[in-house]
Design a protein around this motif. Structure first.
Motif, PDB file in Angstrom:
ATOM      1  N   LEU A 102     -44.164   5.656  78.190  1.00 16.37           N
ATOM      2  CA  LEU A 102     -44.365   6.785  77.282  1.00 16.37           C
ATOM      3  C   LEU A 102     -43.224   6.844  76.280  1.00 16.37           C
ATOM      4  CD1 LEU A 102     -45.488  10.375  78.282  1.00 16.37           C
ATOM      5  CD2 LEU A 102     -43.555  10.070  76.740  1.00 16.37           C
ATOM      6  N   GLY A 103     -43.585   6.978  75.018  1.00 18.73           N
ATOM      7  CA  GLY A 103     -42.596   7.166  73.957  1.00 18.73           C
ATOM      8  C   GLY A 103     -42.805   8.521  73.313  1.00 18.73           C
ATOM      9  N   ILE A 104     -41.727   9.273  73.162  1.00 24.57           N
ATOM     10  CA  ILE A 104     -41.805  10.591  72.525  1.00 24.57           C
ATOM     11  C   ILE A 104     -40.827  10.622  71.353  1.00 24.57           C
ATOM     12  CG2 ILE A 104     -40.230  11.518  74.302  1.00 24.57           C
ATOM     13  CD1 ILE A 104     -42.879  13.658  72.604  1.00 24.57           C
ATOM     14  N   VAL A 158     -39.052   6.831  77.057  1.00 26.51           N
ATOM     15  CA  VAL A 158     -37.981   6.748  76.061  1.00 26.51           C
ATOM     16  C   VAL A 158     -38.219   7.827  75.008  1.00 26.51           C
ATOM     17  CG1 VAL A 158     -37.037   5.397  74.135  1.00 26.51           C
ATOM     18  CG2 VAL A 158     -37.367   4.320  76.359  1.00 26.51           C
ATOM     19  N   ALA A 159     -37.167   8.580  74.717  1.00 27.02           N
ATOM     20  CA  ALA A 159     -37.223   9.616  73.677  1.00 27.02           C
ATOM     21  C   ALA A 159     -36.446   9.146  72.454  1.00 27.02           C
ATOM     22  CB  ALA A 159     -36.644  10.927  74.193  1.00 27.02           C
ATOM     23  N   THR A 160     -36.956   9.468  71.283  1.00 25.74           N
ATOM     24  CA  THR A 160     -36.285   9.121  70.035  1.00 25.74           C
ATOM     25  C   THR A 160     -36.446  10.273  69.060  1.00 25.74           C
ATOM     26  OG1 THR A 160     -35.996   7.369  68.374  1.00 25.74           O
ATOM     27  CG2 THR A 160     -38.272   7.970  68.944  1.00 25.74           C
ATOM     28  N   GLY A 161     -35.851  10.143  67.881  1.00 18.89           N
ATOM     29  CA  GLY A 161     -36.002  11.159  66.850  1.00 18.89           C
ATOM     30  C   GLY A 161     -34.886  12.183  66.830  1.00 18.89           C
ATOM     31  N   TYR A 162     -35.014  13.087  65.899  1.00 22.61           N
ATOM     32  CA  TYR A 162     -34.021  14.139  65.612  1.00 22.61           C
ATOM     33  C   TYR A 162     -33.610  14.909  66.868  1.00 22.61           C
ATOM     34  CZ  TYR A 162     -32.428  18.552  63.428  1.00 22.61           C
ATOM     35  OH  TYR A 162     -31.725  19.669  63.069  1.00 22.61           O
ATOM     36  N   GLY A 163     -34.592  15.261  67.722  1.00 28.88           N
ATOM     37  CA  GLY A 163     -34.297  16.068  68.909  1.00 28.88           C
ATOM     38  C   GLY A 163     -34.409  15.296  70.211  1.00 28.88           C
ATOM     39  N   ARG A 164     -34.156  13.989  70.168  1.00 23.67           N
ATOM     40  CA  ARG A 164     -34.370  13.142  71.346  1.00 23.67           C
ATOM     41  C   ARG A 164     -33.571  13.561  72.569  1.00 23.67           C
ATOM     42  NH1 ARG A 164     -31.652  10.215  67.527  1.00 23.67           N
ATOM     43  NH2 ARG A 164     -29.595   9.372  68.043  1.00 23.67           N
ATOM     44  N   GLU A 178     -33.717   6.412  66.366  1.00 26.59           N
ATOM     45  CA  GLU A 178     -35.008   6.396  65.667  1.00 26.59           C
ATOM     46  C   GLU A 178     -35.121   5.175  64.757  1.00 26.59           C
ATOM     47  OE1 GLU A 178     -34.893   9.882  62.660  1.00 26.59           O
ATOM     48  OE2 GLU A 178     -33.217  10.170  64.034  1.00 26.59           O
ATOM     49  N   LEU A 179     -34.001   4.651  64.298  1.00 24.66           N
ATOM     50  CA  LEU A 179     -34.040   3.447  63.466  1.00 24.66           C
ATOM     51  C   LEU A 179     -34.629   2.284  64.251  1.00 24.66           C
ATOM     52  CD1 LEU A 179     -30.486   3.792  61.901  1.00 24.66           C
ATOM     53  CD2 LEU A 179     -32.643   4.114  60.683  1.00 24.66           C
ATOM     54  N   SER A 180     -34.129   2.065  65.461  1.00 29.47           N
ATOM     55  CA  SER A 180     -34.631   0.980  66.308  1.00 29.47           C
ATOM     56  C   SER A 180     -36.105   1.175  66.636  1.00 29.47           C
ATOM     57  CB  SER A 180     -33.819   0.906  67.610  1.00 29.47           C
ATOM     58  OG  SER A 180     -32.461   0.674  67.348  1.00 29.47           O
ATOM     59  N   CYS A 181     -36.475   2.417  66.958  1.00 31.06           N
ATOM     60  CA  CYS A 181     -37.860   2.693  67.361  1.00 31.06           C
ATOM     61  C   CYS A 181     -38.830   2.563  66.199  1.00 31.06           C
ATOM     62  CB  CYS A 181     -37.953   4.073  68.005  1.00 31.06           C
ATOM     63  SG  CYS A 181     -37.148   4.157  69.634  1.00 31.06           S
ATOM     64  N   HIS A 182     -38.423   3.003  65.008  1.00 32.85           N
ATOM     65  CA  HIS A 182     -39.312   2.857  63.853  1.00 32.85           C
ATOM     66  C   HIS A 182     -39.475   1.391  63.477  1.00 32.85           C
ATOM     67  CE1 HIS A 182     -40.620   6.760  62.288  1.00 32.85           C
ATOM     68  NE2 HIS A 182     -39.560   7.234  62.898  1.00 32.85           N
ATOM     69  N   LEU A 211     -44.444   5.046  69.026  1.00 33.70           N
ATOM     70  CA  LEU A 211     -44.954   3.763  69.492  1.00 33.70           C
ATOM     71  C   LEU A 211     -43.804   2.809  69.830  1.00 33.70           C
ATOM     72  CD1 LEU A 211     -47.190   1.683  70.005  1.00 33.70           C
ATOM     73  CD2 LEU A 211     -47.230   1.228  67.532  1.00 33.70           C
ATOM     74  N   GLY A 212     -42.819   2.744  68.932  1.00 34.18           N
ATOM     75  CA  GLY A 212     -41.646   1.910  69.200  1.00 34.18           C
ATOM     76  C   GLY A 212     -40.936   2.335  70.470  1.00 34.18           C
ATOM     77  N   ALA A 213     -40.826   3.650  70.679  1.00 31.64           N
ATOM     78  CA  ALA A 213     -40.170   4.170  71.888  1.00 31.64           C
ATOM     79  C   ALA A 213     -40.961   3.770  73.137  1.00 31.64           C
ATOM     80  CB  ALA A 213     -40.057   5.694  71.801  1.00 31.64           C
ATOM     81  N   ALA A 214     -42.290   3.794  73.051  1.00 33.30           N
ATOM     82  CA  ALA A 214     -43.132   3.412  74.192  1.00 33.30           C
ATOM     83  C   ALA A 214     -42.994   1.925  74.506  1.00 33.30           C
ATOM     84  CB  ALA A 214     -44.590   3.767  73.914  1.00 33.30           C
ATOM     85  N   ILE A 215     -42.865   1.103  73.462  1.00 37.95           N
ATOM     86  CA  ILE A 215     -42.661  -0.341  73.681  1.00 37.95           C
ATOM     87  C   ILE A 215     -41.312  -0.580  74.344  1.00 37.95           C
ATOM     88  CG2 ILE A 215     -42.425  -2.595  72.562  1.00 37.95           C
ATOM     89  CD1 ILE A 215     -44.257  -1.480  70.303  1.00 37.95           C
TER      90      ILE A 215
END
Length: 265
Positions: free
Chosen positions: A8-10, A65-71, A83-87, A250-254
């Motif tokens: 799961l990626g959030i 894996v959580a990513t983004g502004y509020g990860r 978020e750079l890596s995940c995007h 999606l990147g976070a889920a991968i």
């Protein structure tokens, strides 16, 4: 038959929460996008909706894996990532052969350049100023009393782009109010706003270096007026996808799938 691995990626954005669930790092079983960001119930709601679509419970998930502004605010995550890596990872999965990703979200705009293997090799990010972000467009939407979802259609009907020269949100707002006072067509104003965003963001793209295939992710990718303005500014075709806004999740889920495999081995 071996058990499937569910990851799961959030992506906890400033204004929107996105979630993607994968089976064995490949098939999307569930996805959700909720228009509430960090500090709201949007995060849990997006996870619940994605789980419901996938027919799974949180106990079925092997790695998160959580990513983004509020990860860092999502405490159920096994790991948080940039978020750079995940995007970069998600964008490379959505757009075959992508080398340049333009991501415009609620609070920032970033440009990533990938190598031929889909690995990030350079980036530039604007997270200090609202100009050229979704927030800038929201402010303009409020001033014009036009829903943001209608901006692309208004842009397409414009006869000309009104001049919105300021790159500062506050000053640009004053310019737009002045244009309204002079009875400028709202469609032309919106086209001018999109040109202003494109001018700002294209400067970031040129600093990174434009390499086709070029794609756009983030919430602003749904605004075809901005996409067209960027294409004109950069003189390049820009790919978008119905899943563009889910690239980070999606990147976070991968990455979640890859991290689970490392843990098991």
């Amino acid at each position: 038959m071996s058990k499937k691995i569910y990851s799961l990626g959030i992506d906890v954005g400033s204004t929107t929460s996105k979630c993607v669930i994968l089976a064995d790092g490949q098939d999307i079983l569930g996805k959700a996008l909720v228009g509430k960001g960090a500090g709201t119930d949007g995060v849990d709601k997006s996870v619940s909706l994605a789980l419901e679509e996938a027919g799974l419970s949180l106990d079925d998930i092997d790695f998160i894996v959580a990513t983004g502004y509020g990860r860092n605010s999502y405490t159920r995550a096994d790991k948080s990532m940039s978020e750079l890596s995940c995007h970069a990872k998600g964008g490379a999965r959505i757009f075959e052969g992508v080398r340049t990703i333009i991501d415009i979200g609620g609070q920032d705009a970033k440009v990533l350049r990938l190598d031929e293997f889909g690995q990030m090799e350079n980036f530039v990010m604007n997270d200090k100023c609202a100009a050229g972000t979704g927030r800038f467009l929201e402010v303009m939407s409020n001033v014009l009393h036009v829903p943001l979802d209608d901006f692309g259609e208004y842009d397409a009907q414009a006869k000309d782009a009104a001049s919105v020269s300021s790159t500062c949100t506050v000053f640009a707002e004053s310019e737009v109010i002045s244009l309204l006072a002079h009875n400028e067509d709202v469609k032309n104003i919106i086209k001018g706003i999109h040109s202003s965003v494109a001018s700002r963001v294209s400067g970031q793209v040129r600093r990174v270096g434009v390499k086709p295939v070029v794609a756009m992710t983030g919430g602003v990718s749904r605004n075809m007026g901005v996409v067209r303005a960027l294409e004109a500014e950069l003189e390049v075709d820009i790919q978008v996808s119905p899943d563009s806004q889910l690239a980070g999740a999606l990147g976070a889920a991968i990455y979640a799938y890859e991290n689970f495999l490392k843990k098991e081995n």
